[in-house]
Design a protein around this motif. Structure first.
Motif, short mmCIF file in Angstrom:
data_model
loop_
_atom_site.label_atom_id
_atom_site.label_comp_id
_atom_site.label_asym_id
_atom_site.label_seq_id
_atom_site.Cartn_x
_atom_site.Cartn_y
_atom_site.Cartn_z
N GLU A 67 7.97 -15.36 -3.75
CA GLU A 67 7.97 -13.90 -3.83
C GLU A 67 7.26 -13.31 -2.62
O GLU A 67 6.30 -13.88 -2.10
N THR A 68 7.73 -12.13 -2.20
CA THR A 68 7.00 -11.38 -1.17
C THR A 68 5.69 -10.89 -1.77
O THR A 68 5.69 -10.28 -2.85
N VAL A 69 4.60 -11.16 -1.09
CA VAL A 69 3.30 -10.71 -1.59
C VAL A 69 3.05 -9.28 -1.14
O VAL A 69 3.08 -8.98 0.06
N PHE A 70 2.83 -8.38 -2.12
CA PHE A 70 2.54 -6.99 -1.79
C PHE A 70 1.03 -6.80 -1.79
O PHE A 70 0.37 -7.00 -2.81
N THR A 71 0.47 -6.43 -0.65
CA THR A 71 -0.98 -6.25 -0.50
C THR A 71 -1.39 -4.79 -0.46
O THR A 71 -2.57 -4.48 -0.29
N GLY A 72 -0.42 -3.89 -0.60
CA GLY A 72 -0.67 -2.47 -0.36
C GLY A 72 -1.54 -1.76 -1.36
O GLY A 72 -1.95 -0.62 -1.11
N TYR A 73 -1.84 -2.40 -2.52
CA TYR A 73 -2.75 -1.75 -3.45
C TYR A 73 -4.14 -1.61 -2.85
O TYR A 73 -4.89 -0.67 -3.15
N THR A 74 -4.51 -2.57 -1.99
CA THR A 74 -5.86 -2.57 -1.42
C THR A 74 -5.89 -2.44 0.09
O THR A 74 -6.89 -2.00 0.66
N ASP A 75 -4.81 -2.83 0.77
CA ASP A 75 -4.79 -2.85 2.23
C ASP A 75 -3.67 -1.98 2.78
O ASP A 75 -2.57 -1.91 2.20
N LEU A 76 -3.94 -1.34 3.92
CA LEU A 76 -2.91 -0.56 4.62
C LEU A 76 -2.36 -1.32 5.83
O LEU A 76 -1.43 -0.84 6.49
N GLU A 77 -2.94 -2.48 6.13
CA GLU A 77 -2.41 -3.35 7.19
C GLU A 77 -2.44 -4.78 6.68
O GLU A 77 -3.41 -5.19 6.04
N THR A 78 -1.37 -5.53 6.97
CA THR A 78 -1.31 -6.93 6.56
C THR A 78 -0.58 -7.74 7.61
O THR A 78 0.52 -7.36 8.04
N SER A 79 -1.19 -8.83 8.00
CA SER A 79 -0.56 -9.75 8.96
C SER A 79 0.29 -10.77 8.20
O SER A 79 -0.14 -11.29 7.16
N SER A 80 1.46 -11.07 8.75
CA SER A 80 2.37 -11.98 8.09
C SER A 80 3.24 -12.66 9.14
O SER A 80 2.87 -12.68 10.32
N ARG A 81 4.37 -13.17 8.72
CA ARG A 81 5.34 -13.74 9.65
C ARG A 81 6.74 -13.37 9.20
O ARG A 81 6.98 -13.09 8.02
N VAL A 82 7.66 -13.39 10.15
CA VAL A 82 9.04 -13.01 9.89
C VAL A 82 9.79 -14.18 9.27
O VAL A 82 9.95 -15.23 9.91
N LEU A 83 10.24 -14.01 8.05
CA LEU A 83 11.04 -15.05 7.39
C LEU A 83 12.52 -14.94 7.73
O LEU A 83 13.24 -15.94 7.74
N GLY A 84 13.00 -13.69 7.94
CA GLY A 84 14.42 -13.52 8.19
C GLY A 84 14.73 -12.19 8.82
O GLY A 84 13.97 -11.22 8.69
N VAL A 85 15.85 -12.14 9.53
CA VAL A 85 16.35 -10.92 10.14
C VAL A 85 17.83 -10.81 9.79
O VAL A 85 18.58 -11.80 9.93
N LEU A 86 18.26 -9.65 9.32
CA LEU A 86 19.66 -9.43 8.98
C LEU A 86 20.16 -8.22 9.75
O LEU A 86 19.47 -7.20 9.84
N VAL A 87 21.36 -8.33 10.32
CA VAL A 87 22.03 -7.23 10.99
C VAL A 87 23.43 -7.12 10.40
O VAL A 87 24.17 -8.11 10.37
N ASP A 88 23.78 -5.91 9.93
CA ASP A 88 25.09 -5.67 9.30
C ASP A 88 25.33 -6.64 8.14
O ASP A 88 26.45 -7.12 7.92
#
Length: 886
Positions: free
Chosen positions: A461-482
């Motif tokens: 699952e994508t971890v949502f950190t926004g309840y406590t943080d306004l910035e979060t470092s992560s990595r790109v798992l995927g990119v989709l175009v069209d």
């Protein structure tokens, strides 16, 4: 006896006999299998089926119903109507056959002066189910009906079931004999229109299973609680008691029919086809009025489509009666006046109802105008080519492109001596339906195809950190175009980016997605949207503003802090408003949807009527008091069952797992299941300003509010307006309402005086108009433009005065004027002119065509209008041309 009086007598009778009087349910039913309340029993189904204990042992009601399965029969028979009212008395395990029969017979045959309906027993017949000896014997014992007027019939007419396993039972129907003038002798068994069914007594006593068809099933045994379900058609009783031939001529319907007669200039009773059209208009206008009153609005699907179909059938019928222009303003107002005694809402909600009706009429009239022009061209081309048929492709184009009904195409073509290739038209329609179904299936597959996200979701699952943080470092798992997975996206492209963690809130629970950016080595992405395409996975729709983003690279989500704070204020304010609503209106005012964005909230809730100004103020005050009290906002994660046990409310339309997040504001005062972001304490909301309240259906209302700084700015703007008014009017603020009312009254009086002066000015032109009459063939003609006028009535009065002054020789008067910028034409003829062939309706129609509109009316006086005031001279010329051709 008026229809409302019949209903009153019915309800009074059953109330005296121990029945709870239940108000009519809405035409919009909660039953997901039905679009409308199609029968009186629908609101009582939970009680009749035993799913819900009945709150009373016996009840009576007058239930409004809509049924459109026989819509093509409307107007052709004395009893088919789309809107009807069903009087019913109900017993839930209380009295049974004997009580139902005794009550029915007593009410029907008691004298009117004793509160009864005053039917002569000699005019009544009864049918019973062929195997129901008990009912047969009860009718003989309890009434003075002779055995020959009690007929036994089969399951197809005298056995009730839903067609599904469950309750069922025999029924007994009561019929009124209209007399030999209406058909053959022999009783209801003849199935002749002479015998009108007025009351059906259903004896719900058996449980059935193994249902093979509606009339083929296995009876398991008797129900533990036997129920009575009766229905007496109010409209049928009314047309009998009022001595008219059908329901369309009763007091609640006939006024609309008469209005249609007046608008068309035709005579009711002179032509069968026209009579059917008049009855269609009368029935459908009333049905549309009642649907609009219950919150249904015209649309292309569901209930809205049925309403639209009814309204367009009215327009088509009026068109076939010779009226091309708008009629709803008149017809709906007449129906309102006929129905308001029984249903006051049609008057109190008139502004909204008429707005929808007039808008729908205007739209369809434009559709018809465009279609008629093309159809006229097709007819002319066919005649020029010497053919007698319009092609199916042409008829289909009219239907598909212009929305022009095929039956109207057939009518107009027939009037022109042509036929239409209906087989070819039907083939094209079938092909279009097949394409539409295939397209719908394709779009459904596309919407449901989430396989592109499968591999990403498999990584967790994508971890949502926004309840406590306004910035979060992560990595790109995927990119989709069209919609396709790619390894990178470059500057200027729109893409979806999947991250392992994010501080950006994905739209859900009524809260819109966060704004912000995603940054990484050499790239920056503007976040356009954040969604959850599959449970547990968050996808960011972005525009690559700098560099390129590739799979596997580090990325940091940065939330727009100002926007998030404002969104949190709005979301917490939504909870406060919900709690305030429930405090004020009660626990039934539950949430039915919401939208929260920075500075704004929209909240839908279950409620059946508009909120008064005082109620809105009270709700607003309670919510703002909660802000003032600085209530603590807490969140807890717990099991769903535990949360429900604590009284946490679920959000409309949301699905929950076994573990949920509970948001409390002020402890149990506001306790809801919610995954959204919130302020830490209610004081952070700042201010709540309710700015709107409206209907979003028959049983839902909507409030809108501004929150925080947006609420303050709105109040500041209103304060500035008040300051401007106090300065301009030199009036203290608390006296502004009175001062403005005085000014409005003065303006109205001035406008009335101006109208009187203008009317007098028109009247002063009478001698000059008479003196200016010219000879046009056998007629003396006055065709003049008056310039501007206050009302069409003034123009009509002057036209009639001119006609009368011209004497007994053939005279035609055509006067045109601009009224509030819109042109109107009045044409009137005297008896000698009509004898010579001049018809005011034809002449007004010709003049209106030059004005870009429509018109018509009687042979002696008619009216037309349009949109092009500059064409008034052309309209007068059209009248003279039409006279020359007459």
């Amino acid at each position: 006896m008026k229809t409302a009086e019949i209903a009153r007598r019915y309800l009074d009778f059953f109330e005296k006999n121990g029945h709870t009087i239940v108000p009519s349910a809405s035409l919009v039913t909660d039953d997901p299998a039905l679009l409308f309340t199609v029968a009186g029993m629908v609101p009582f189904i939970p009680y009749l089926s035993g799913d819900v204990p009945a709150p009373y042992p016996r009840a009576a009601d007058n239930q409004k119903c809509i049924r459109t399965n026989d819509i093509e029969e409307v107007g052709k028979t004395p009893r088919h109507g789309t809107f009807f009212q069903m009087l019913g008395n109900w017993s839930f395990g209380d009295y049974f056959k004997e009580g139902a029969i005794r009550f029915a017979w007593e009410l029907l045959t008691s004298a009117e002066e004793d509160g009864g309906l005053g039917f002569d027993p000699n005019d009544l017949w009864v049918t019973v189910y062929e195997e129901d000896d008990e009912a047969h014997d009860l009718w003989l014992r309890l009434t003075d009906l002779p055995a020959e007027r009690i007929q036994r019939l089969g399951k197809d007419t005298n056995y009730w079931s839903t067609g599904l396993p469950g309750p069922a039972g025999p029924c007994s129907e009561i019929f009124f004999d209209r007399g030999p003038a209406y058909g053959i002798d022999g009783g209801p068994a003849t199935d002749d229109d002479r015998y009108v069914e007025i009351w059906n007594l259903v004896f719900m006593q058996y449980e059935i299973t193994d249902v093979r068809s509606k009339y083929d099933f296995t009876i398991v045994g008797e129900l533990p609680n036997k129920n009575i379900d009766t229905g007496m058609g109010l409209e049928r009783i009314a047309f009998i008691k009022q001595g008219v031939d059908n329901m369309y001529e009763t007091d609640q319907v006939r006024p609309v029919l008469d209005a249609a007669v007046e608008l068309s200039g035709k005579t009711y009773g002179a032509n069968h086809e026209d009579d059917v059209r008049f009855r269609v208009v009368a029935d459908h206008v009333r049905s549309a009025l009642m649907l609009l009153a219950d919150g249904v609005t015209p649309s292309n699907e569901g209930r809205g489509y049925i309403l639209r179909r009814l309204m367009r059938r009215v327009i088509r019928a009026m068109r076939l009666l010779g009226v091309d222009g708008p009629t709803f303003a008149t017809l709906f107002a007449v129906s309102r006046d006929a129905m308001k005694e029984a249903y006051p809402v049609v008057e109190s909600d008139w502004e909204r109802i008429s707005q929808y009706a007039l808008a729908e009429e205007a739209t369809f009239l434009r559709t018809l105008a465009a279609g008629s022009e093309n159809l006229d061209a097709s007819i002319a081309a066919a005649k020029e080519a010497g053919v007698t048929r319009i092609g199916g492709a042409e008829a289909f184009l009219l239907h598909d492109t212009y929305g022009f009904p095929i039956d109207l195409t057939l009518e107009i073509a027939e009037e022109a001596g042509l036929s239409v290739d209906r087989d070819a038209f039907d083939t094209l329609m079938q092909e279009q339906r097949a394409r539409a179904k295939a397209d719908a299936r394709s779009r459904k597959r596309q919407l449901a195809d989430t396989s592109v996200y499968r591999d990403y979701r498999a990584q967790g699952e994508t971890v949502f950190t926004g309840y406590t943080d306004l910035e979060t470092s992560s990595r790109v798992l995927g990119v989709l175009v069209d919609g396709l997975s790619v390894d990178r996206a470059t500057t200027g492209q729109i893409a979806e980016v999947i991250l392992a963690e994010t501080a950006l809130y994905a739209e859900s629970g009524g809260q819109v997605a966060d704004k912000g950016v995603i940054v990484g080595p050499g790239f920056e992405l503007e976040v356009l949207d954040v969604q959850k395409p599959v449970p547990g996975l968050i996808s960011h729709t972005v525009e690559v503003t700098t560099g390129e983003v590739a799979v596997g690279e580090p990325a940091t989500t940065v939330v727009d802090a100002v926007n998030r704070r404002a969104a949190q204020q709005a979301h917490s304010a939504t909870h406060l408003v919900h709690a305030a609503l429930r405090d004020t209106l009660g626990k039934s005012a539950t949430q039915a949807g919401s939208l929260n964005r920075a500075g704004y909230l929209r909240f839908d809730f279950a409620w059946g009527q508009a909120l008064s100004a005082d109620t809105r103020t009270e709700i607003e005050e309670i919510a703002n008091n909660a802000v003032r009290d600085n209530l603590e906002v807490t969140t807890r994660i717990m099991g769903l069952d535990e949360a429900k046990a604590l009284g946490a409310m679920a959000l409309f339309g949301e699905k929950y797992g076994d573990t949920v997040r509970v948001v409390d504001i002020g402890g149990p005062w506001s306790r809801e299941l919610c995954a959204g972001t919130h302020v830490a304490s209610s004081a952070e909301v700042g201010l709540i300003n309710l700015v709107g309240e409206s209907s979003v259906g028959a049983s839902n209302r909507r409030v809108e509010a501004l929150v925080g700084l947006d609420a303050f700015r709105e109040l500041a703007a209103e304060r500035a307006i008040v300051s401007q008014l106090t300065a301009s009017l030199k009036t203290p603020r608390d006296q502004l309402p009175t001062r403005i009312a005085e000014l409005a009254a003065s303006l109205k009086a001035a406008e009335k005086k101006i109208a009187q002066f203008e009317a007098k000015a028109l009247g002063d032109r009478l001698p000059a108009l008479v003196a200016g009459a010219s000879a046009e063939g056998p007629y003396r003609v006055v065709a003049e433009s008056l310039g501007t006028a206050s009302s069409a009535d003034d123009v009509r009065t002057l036209a009639l005065q001119v006609r009368d002054r011209l004497g007994s020789e053939a005279a035609v008067v055509a006067l045109v004027a601009a009224i509030d910028g819109r042109p109107v034409v009045i044409v009137t003829t005297n008896e000698a002119a009509r004898a010579a062939g001049a018809k005011a309706g034809v002449l007004a129609k010709a003049a209106a065509a030059a004005l870009g509109g429509g018109g018509g009316g009687r042979d002696d006086i008619a009216q037309g209008g349009g949109a092009d005031a500059a064409a008034l001279p052309a309209a007068l010329a059209s009248v003279k041309d039409a006279l020359g051709a007459a």
